[in-house]
Design a protein around this motif. Structure first.
Motif, PDB file in Angstrom:
ATOM      1  N   TYR A  23      12.576 -46.271  22.672  1.00 59.75           N
ATOM      2  CA  TYR A  23      12.920 -47.734  22.379  1.00 59.75           C
ATOM      3  C   TYR A  23      13.473 -48.637  23.418  1.00 59.75           C
ATOM      4  CZ  TYR A  23      12.052 -45.949  17.745  1.00 59.75           C
ATOM      5  OH  TYR A  23      11.466 -45.303  16.756  1.00 59.75           O
ATOM      6  N   ASP A  24      13.272 -49.793  23.358  1.00 58.41           N
ATOM      7  CA  ASP A  24      14.059 -50.499  24.690  1.00 58.41           C
ATOM      8  C   ASP A  24      15.514 -50.687  24.383  1.00 58.41           C
ATOM      9  OD1 ASP A  24      14.229 -52.327  22.704  1.00 58.41           O
ATOM     10  OD2 ASP A  24      13.366 -53.924  23.643  1.00 58.41           O
ATOM     11  N   THR A  25      15.771 -50.213  23.458  1.00 57.12           N
ATOM     12  CA  THR A  25      17.352 -50.016  23.208  1.00 57.12           C
ATOM     13  C   THR A  25      17.896 -48.838  23.436  1.00 57.12           C
ATOM     14  OG1 THR A  25      17.024 -49.863  20.829  1.00 57.12           O
ATOM     15  CG2 THR A  25      17.591 -52.081  21.515  1.00 57.12           C
ATOM     16  N   ASP A  26      17.228 -47.908  23.995  1.00 58.45           N
ATOM     17  CA  ASP A  26      17.750 -46.392  24.207  1.00 58.45           C
ATOM     18  C   ASP A  26      18.330 -46.650  25.711  1.00 58.45           C
ATOM     19  OD1 ASP A  26      17.030 -45.247  21.850  1.00 58.45           O
ATOM     20  OD2 ASP A  26      14.688 -44.980  22.641  1.00 58.45           O
ATOM     21  N   TYR A  27      19.513 -46.224  25.998  1.00 59.01           N
ATOM     22  CA  TYR A  27      19.936 -46.302  27.317  1.00 59.01           C
ATOM     23  C   TYR A  27      20.843 -45.008  27.713  1.00 59.01           C
ATOM     24  CZ  TYR A  27      21.328 -48.206  31.695  1.00 59.01           C
ATOM     25  OH  TYR A  27      21.606 -48.291  33.014  1.00 59.01           O
ATOM     26  N   SER A  28      20.940 -44.856  28.889  1.00 59.40           N
ATOM     27  CA  SER A  28      21.664 -43.700  29.481  1.00 59.40           C
ATOM     28  C   SER A  28      21.777 -43.828  30.838  1.00 59.40           C
ATOM     29  CB  SER A  28      20.878 -42.262  29.204  1.00 59.40           C
ATOM     30  OG  SER A  28      21.379 -41.252  30.075  1.00 59.40           O
ATOM     31  N   TRP A  29      22.924 -43.370  31.399  1.00 58.07           N
ATOM     32  CA  TRP A  29      23.199 -43.285  32.893  1.00 58.07           C
ATOM     33  C   TRP A  29      21.887 -42.833  33.846  1.00 58.07           C
ATOM     34  CZ3 TRP A  29      22.555 -38.829  35.633  1.00 58.07           C
ATOM     35  CH2 TRP A  29      22.834 -37.423  35.113  1.00 58.07           C
ATOM     36  N   PRO A  65       9.920 -51.904  31.644  1.00 58.95           N
ATOM     37  CA  PRO A  65      10.560 -52.302  33.002  1.00 58.95           C
ATOM     38  C   PRO A  65      12.114 -52.999  32.823  1.00 58.95           C
ATOM     39  CG  PRO A  65       8.795 -53.682  32.461  1.00 58.95           C
ATOM     40  CD  PRO A  65       8.730 -52.681  31.371  1.00 58.95           C
ATOM     41  N   VAL A  66      12.399 -53.197  31.447  1.00 58.67           N
ATOM     42  CA  VAL A  66      13.482 -54.016  31.089  1.00 58.67           C
ATOM     43  C   VAL A  66      13.925 -53.279  29.726  1.00 58.67           C
ATOM     44  CG1 VAL A  66      14.659 -55.904  30.458  1.00 58.67           C
ATOM     45  CG2 VAL A  66      12.832 -56.059  32.257  1.00 58.67           C
ATOM     46  N   ARG A  67      15.317 -52.904  30.030  1.00 56.54           N
ATOM     47  CA  ARG A  67      15.941 -52.175  28.525  1.00 56.54           C
ATOM     48  C   ARG A  67      17.248 -52.770  28.136  1.00 56.54           C
ATOM     49  NH1 ARG A  67      14.198 -47.022  27.159  1.00 56.54           N
ATOM     50  NH2 ARG A  67      12.391 -46.171  28.366  1.00 56.54           N
ATOM     51  N   LYS A  68      17.526 -52.794  27.135  1.00 59.92           N
ATOM     52  CA  LYS A  68      18.761 -53.336  26.537  1.00 59.92           C
ATOM     53  C   LYS A  68      19.788 -52.361  26.442  1.00 59.92           C
ATOM     54  CE  LYS A  68      16.033 -56.356  23.851  1.00 59.92           C
ATOM     55  NZ  LYS A  68      15.627 -56.750  22.226  1.00 59.92           N
ATOM     56  N   LYS A  69      21.126 -52.481  27.230  1.00 59.93           N
ATOM     57  CA  LYS A  69      22.085 -51.725  27.459  1.00 59.93           C
ATOM     58  C   LYS A  69      23.139 -52.303  26.380  1.00 59.93           C
ATOM     59  CE  LYS A  69      25.544 -49.849  30.357  1.00 59.93           C
ATOM     60  NZ  LYS A  69      26.098 -49.920  31.903  1.00 59.93           N
ATOM     61  N   ALA A  80      17.088 -53.945  34.408  1.00 59.78           N
ATOM     62  CA  ALA A  80      15.766 -53.876  35.113  1.00 59.78           C
ATOM     63  C   ALA A  80      15.632 -52.290  35.387  1.00 59.78           C
ATOM     64  CB  ALA A  80      15.517 -54.386  36.320  1.00 59.78           C
ATOM     65  N   ILE A  81      14.688 -51.681  35.233  1.00 61.73           N
ATOM     66  CA  ILE A  81      14.359 -50.270  35.236  1.00 61.73           C
ATOM     67  C   ILE A  81      13.496 -50.108  36.362  1.00 61.73           C
ATOM     68  CG2 ILE A  81      13.677 -48.060  34.183  1.00 61.73           C
ATOM     69  CD1 ILE A  81      16.354 -49.145  32.739  1.00 61.73           C
ATOM     70  N   ASP A  82      13.895 -48.924  37.252  1.00 62.24           N
ATOM     71  CA  ASP A  82      13.038 -48.702  38.450  1.00 62.24           C
ATOM     72  C   ASP A  82      12.523 -47.380  38.559  1.00 62.24           C
ATOM     73  OD1 ASP A  82      15.337 -47.959  39.254  1.00 62.24           O
ATOM     74  OD2 ASP A  82      15.719 -49.016  41.176  1.00 62.24           O
TER      75      ASP A  82
END
Length: 384
Positions: A158-164, A208-212, A236-238
């Motif tokens: 999901y675009d709301t999944d985030y991690s370092w 390419p864009v996620r929600k942190k 932005a995710i690279d």
């Protein structure tokens, strides 16, 4: 008995601690983490006497013989170099460094200092992975034609999944390949006894864009629904969500690999198949106590993990009888048992070649990751 310090106490640090305590071969005397509250909580849980908020303080502790580095990737090189210069043996999580130049420097520094450097490719220590190696190396499959498989996860679907791990400044220029693909390739080289010589890769970033979240980290957790009140910032995710790789190995072996961190329902699915001239075998990490063996002219077989059935060296990596499952936590225990036995026996001074993954393996994987990035960016085959 050896004395150990653990640096970094997120997901994998406590896993190292638990595994090391199970070996009974070392005493954990200190932990360090920039989050002092986390460090104190972890120290209390594992009955560790010394707590530091700065890893440099831990390295000054004269009691410590071995340092485990379990921090985010960008700190591996800095801490490993300082630990080696302080005269400590090092067990470092993968990737060893975020570029092959740094990894090579660490490999050479460990040699110069006469110290042991370990890259924590623990997944090769499943008993049936060891069995697969024995079968390939002793010719049970005949000449090996092909080696192929996948490593699939869904924790970043999901675009709301985030991690370092999504921040390339912290994790390095590669994410899925460096994080889980490195384990798959280490296992491939271990089982086949061959190195990758050439590859062609295609990497994709589907989100390419996620929600942190501004308030909490959701790593390995189910995010709240879009209707739940939570503040996000768009990032932005690279780095890659997905990779497909064709490769060639020594001895003419051909291979292919699919890597994904956005495959729904796949929690931690490392799978491989080795195809030989006489038979084949296949294994996956979500059913780690079963090894499929394929035949042309007879019924296929399924081996259940049982030390009484395992061949050669594989037998010593099964600690429990048949029918008693062994899984992910046991792989780190087996790795550390091999490492600390080697250190206790002063294997380096006696000229004994390490059987565990060293800094040399970490360097090779760093070179492989760079070749994969180069291939995808330039849309061509790359030689190693």
């Amino acid at each position: 008995m050896m004395k150990t310090g653990i640096i970094g106490l997120g997901f994998i640090g406590p896993a190292h601690m638990e595994a090391l305590l199970r070996t009974g071969l070392s005493q954990i005397v200190a932990v360090a983490d920039t989050n002092e509250q986390l460090a104190r909580s972890c120290a209390a849980k594992f009955n560790v006497p010394e707590v530091y908020s700065d890893y440099r303080q831990l390295l000054q502790n004269p009691e410590i013989n071995v340092v485990h580095i379990c921090t985010p990737n960008y700190l591996h090189y800095e801490i490993a170099k300082a630990a080696l210069e302080a005269g400590k043996h090092v067990v470092c999580e993968k990737p060893l460094a975020i570029c092959s130049k740094q990894a090579e420097e660490l490999m050479r520094l460990a040699e110069e200092k006469g110290l042991t450097g370990v890259t924590s490719f623990n997944l090769r220590y499943y008993p049936l992975v060891q069995q697969a190696r024995e079968m390939v190396q002793t010719g049970k499959l005949g000449r090996l034609y092909a080696y192929h498989g996948s490593y699939l996860q869904d924790w970043l679907l999901y675009d709301t999944d985030y991690s370092w791990r999504l921040d390339s400044k912290v994790s390095g220029p590669s994410r899925a390949v460096a994080d889980i693909g490195s384990h798959w390739f280490d296992m491939a080289c271990f089982i086949t006894g061959s190195r990758v010589t050439e590859l062609c890769a295609d990497l994709s970033t589907f989100l390419p864009v996620r929600k942190k979240s501004r308030t909490q980290c959701l790593t390995f957790q189910t995010p709240q629904s879009a209707n739940d009140p939570m503040e996000y910032e768009e990032i932005a995710i690279d780095t890659e969500d997905f990779a497909t790789i064709l490769f060639r190995m020594e001895n003419g072996i051909r291979g292919s690999l699919t890597i994904s961190q956005v495959s729904a329902g796949r929690k931690n699915f490392l799978q491989f198949e080795a195809d030989g001239a006489e038979s084949a075998l296949s294994w996956n990490s979500e059913q780690p106590n079963r090894l499929w063996i394929g035949h042309r002219d007879q019924c296929n077989e399924e081996m259940i993990k049982d030390p009484g059935l395992l061949q050669g060296q594989a037998r010593k990596f099964a600690s429990y009888p048949g029918g008693h499952a062994e899984g992910f936590p046991d792989t780190s225990k087996q790795l550390l048992e091999q490492v600390y036995s080697y250190l206790a026996e002063d294997g380096r001074r006696h000229g004994i070649k390490p059987q565990f993954p060293t800094f040399a393996d970490g360097w090779q994987e760093a070179r492989l990751c760079e070749a994969i990035l180069e291939s995808s960016q330039q849309r061509r085959w790359v030689q190693l």
